[in-house]
Design a protein around this motif. Sequence first.
Motif, short mmCIF file in Angstrom:
data_model
loop_
_atom_site.label_atom_id
_atom_site.label_comp_id
_atom_site.label_asym_id
_atom_site.label_seq_id
_atom_site.Cartn_x
_atom_site.Cartn_y
_atom_site.Cartn_z
N MET A 1 -5.13 32.56 -41.67
CA MET A 1 -5.55 31.06 -41.58
C MET A 1 -3.97 30.57 -41.42
SD MET A 1 -6.58 28.08 -44.22
CE MET A 1 -8.38 28.70 -44.27
N VAL A 2 -3.80 30.03 -40.34
CA VAL A 2 -2.57 29.12 -39.86
C VAL A 2 -2.47 27.73 -40.07
CG1 VAL A 2 -0.82 29.01 -37.96
CG2 VAL A 2 -2.27 31.37 -38.27
N ASP A 3 -1.76 27.31 -40.68
CA ASP A 3 -1.76 25.89 -40.99
C ASP A 3 -0.39 25.58 -40.23
OD1 ASP A 3 -1.72 23.32 -41.59
OD2 ASP A 3 -1.52 23.28 -43.63
N ALA A 4 -0.47 25.46 -39.04
CA ALA A 4 0.67 25.46 -38.18
C ALA A 4 1.67 23.83 -38.23
CB ALA A 4 0.44 25.53 -36.58
N PRO A 5 2.88 24.16 -38.27
CA PRO A 5 3.78 22.89 -38.68
C PRO A 5 3.63 22.21 -37.12
CG PRO A 5 5.22 25.09 -37.93
CD PRO A 5 3.62 25.45 -38.14
N CYS A 6 3.74 20.92 -37.36
CA CYS A 6 3.45 20.13 -36.36
C CYS A 6 4.12 18.57 -36.26
CB CYS A 6 1.98 19.92 -35.98
SG CYS A 6 1.15 18.97 -37.24
N THR A 7 3.85 17.74 -35.27
CA THR A 7 4.46 16.55 -35.62
C THR A 7 3.94 15.66 -36.41
OG1 THR A 7 2.85 15.89 -33.60
CG2 THR A 7 5.13 16.48 -32.93
N GLY A 8 2.83 15.96 -37.02
CA GLY A 8 2.04 15.07 -38.19
C GLY A 8 1.58 13.87 -37.56
N GLN A 9 1.32 13.70 -36.49
CA GLN A 9 0.91 12.43 -36.14
C GLN A 9 -0.33 11.68 -36.85
OE1 GLN A 9 -0.09 13.42 -32.10
NE2 GLN A 9 1.93 13.33 -31.12
N SER A 10 -0.96 12.50 -37.58
CA SER A 10 -2.10 12.04 -38.29
C SER A 10 -1.61 11.15 -39.45
CB SER A 10 -3.17 13.03 -38.97
OG SER A 10 -2.15 13.82 -39.80
N LEU A 11 -0.20 11.27 -39.91
CA LEU A 11 0.27 10.46 -40.81
C LEU A 11 0.17 8.95 -40.48
CD1 LEU A 11 3.28 12.66 -41.79
CD2 LEU A 11 1.11 12.43 -42.88
N LEU A 12 0.10 8.56 -39.16
CA LEU A 12 0.16 7.13 -38.62
C LEU A 12 -1.36 6.68 -39.10
CD1 LEU A 12 1.66 7.60 -34.84
CD2 LEU A 12 2.72 6.74 -36.97
N ALA A 13 -2.13 7.53 -39.10
CA ALA A 13 -3.35 6.75 -39.72
C ALA A 13 -3.11 6.39 -41.07
CB ALA A 13 -4.70 7.94 -39.34
N LYS A 14 -2.51 7.07 -41.90
CA LYS A 14 -2.40 6.68 -43.28
C LYS A 14 -1.37 5.55 -43.49
CE LYS A 14 -1.79 10.32 -46.05
NZ LYS A 14 -1.38 11.74 -46.32
N LYS B 1 -1.70 39.19 -34.51
CA LYS B 1 -1.49 40.72 -34.42
C LYS B 1 -1.83 41.34 -35.70
CE LYS B 1 2.54 40.48 -31.51
NZ LYS B 1 4.15 40.43 -31.66
N ILE B 2 -2.12 40.59 -36.68
CA ILE B 2 -2.35 41.10 -38.10
C ILE B 2 -3.84 40.78 -38.63
CG2 ILE B 2 0.06 41.09 -38.84
CD1 ILE B 2 -0.69 38.62 -40.47
N VAL B 3 -4.83 40.14 -37.51
CA VAL B 3 -6.03 40.01 -37.84
C VAL B 3 -6.74 41.32 -38.10
CG1 VAL B 3 -8.12 38.66 -37.12
CG2 VAL B 3 -6.00 37.60 -37.16
N ALA B 4 -7.51 41.43 -38.77
CA ALA B 4 -8.35 42.94 -38.95
C ALA B 4 -9.27 42.81 -37.67
CB ALA B 4 -9.10 42.69 -40.36
N PRO B 5 -9.67 44.14 -37.44
CA PRO B 5 -10.84 43.97 -36.38
C PRO B 5 -11.79 43.59 -36.68
CG PRO B 5 -9.68 46.19 -36.56
CD PRO B 5 -9.07 45.46 -37.96
N GLN B 6 -12.58 42.60 -35.87
CA GLN B 6 -13.60 41.88 -36.27
C GLN B 6 -13.48 40.56 -37.02
OE1 GLN B 6 -16.32 42.43 -34.15
NE2 GLN B 6 -15.28 44.05 -33.34
N GLY B 7 -12.04 40.20 -37.37
CA GLY B 7 -11.71 39.29 -38.28
C GLY B 7 -11.45 38.16 -37.49
N TYR B 8 -11.16 37.11 -38.21
CA TYR B 8 -11.01 35.58 -37.45
C TYR B 8 -9.62 34.86 -37.94
CZ TYR B 8 -16.29 35.58 -37.72
OH TYR B 8 -17.38 35.93 -37.20
N LEU B 9 -9.33 34.18 -37.03
CA LEU B 9 -7.96 33.47 -37.21
C LEU B 9 -8.28 32.05 -37.12
CD1 LEU B 9 -4.92 33.29 -37.32
CD2 LEU B 9 -4.95 33.56 -35.02
N VAL B 10 -8.11 31.34 -38.17
CA VAL B 10 -8.25 29.78 -38.29
C VAL B 10 -6.84 29.33 -37.88
CG1 VAL B 10 -8.94 27.99 -39.66
CG2 VAL B 10 -10.20 30.35 -39.93
N TYR B 11 -6.96 28.12 -36.99
CA TYR B 11 -5.67 27.47 -36.67
C TYR B 11 -5.99 25.97 -36.95
CZ TYR B 11 -2.56 25.74 -33.28
OH TYR B 11 -1.58 24.84 -32.69
N MET B 12 -4.81 25.48 -37.56
CA MET B 12 -5.16 24.02 -37.62
C MET B 12 -3.83 23.23 -37.81
SD MET B 12 -6.22 24.02 -41.81
CE MET B 12 -6.76 25.72 -41.87
N THR B 13 -3.79 22.05 -37.21
CA THR B 13 -2.64 21.31 -37.21
C THR B 13 -2.99 19.84 -38.06
OG1 THR B 13 -2.75 20.28 -35.08
CG2 THR B 13 -1.63 22.50 -35.35
#
Length: 72
Positions: free
Chosen positions: A1-14, A43-55
């Motif tokens: 699971m990758v919770d990627a650093p980002c600009t955080g634009q969703s903070l504006l909604a708050k 590169k480190i995801v196991a064969p047949q594994g999943y990579l979850v990406y979110m920002t």
Amino acid sequence: MVDAPCTGQSLLAKGDKAPGYFHHVTINSNANRQKRIFANSAKIVAPQGYLVYMTCTYSTAENEQVSEWLST
């Protein structure tokens, strides 16, 4: 699971102040950093594994375009 650093634009909604978060230089810088993190994580995801990406941003450059970049 990758919770990627980002600009955080969703903070504006708050109602939080987010000066500069919509500037194209900031968005591109974060998108490039996300690509590096995403590529190394893939590169480190196991064969047949999943990579979850979110920002926590609304920018397509930091979401869909990063995902599309990895799949090409």
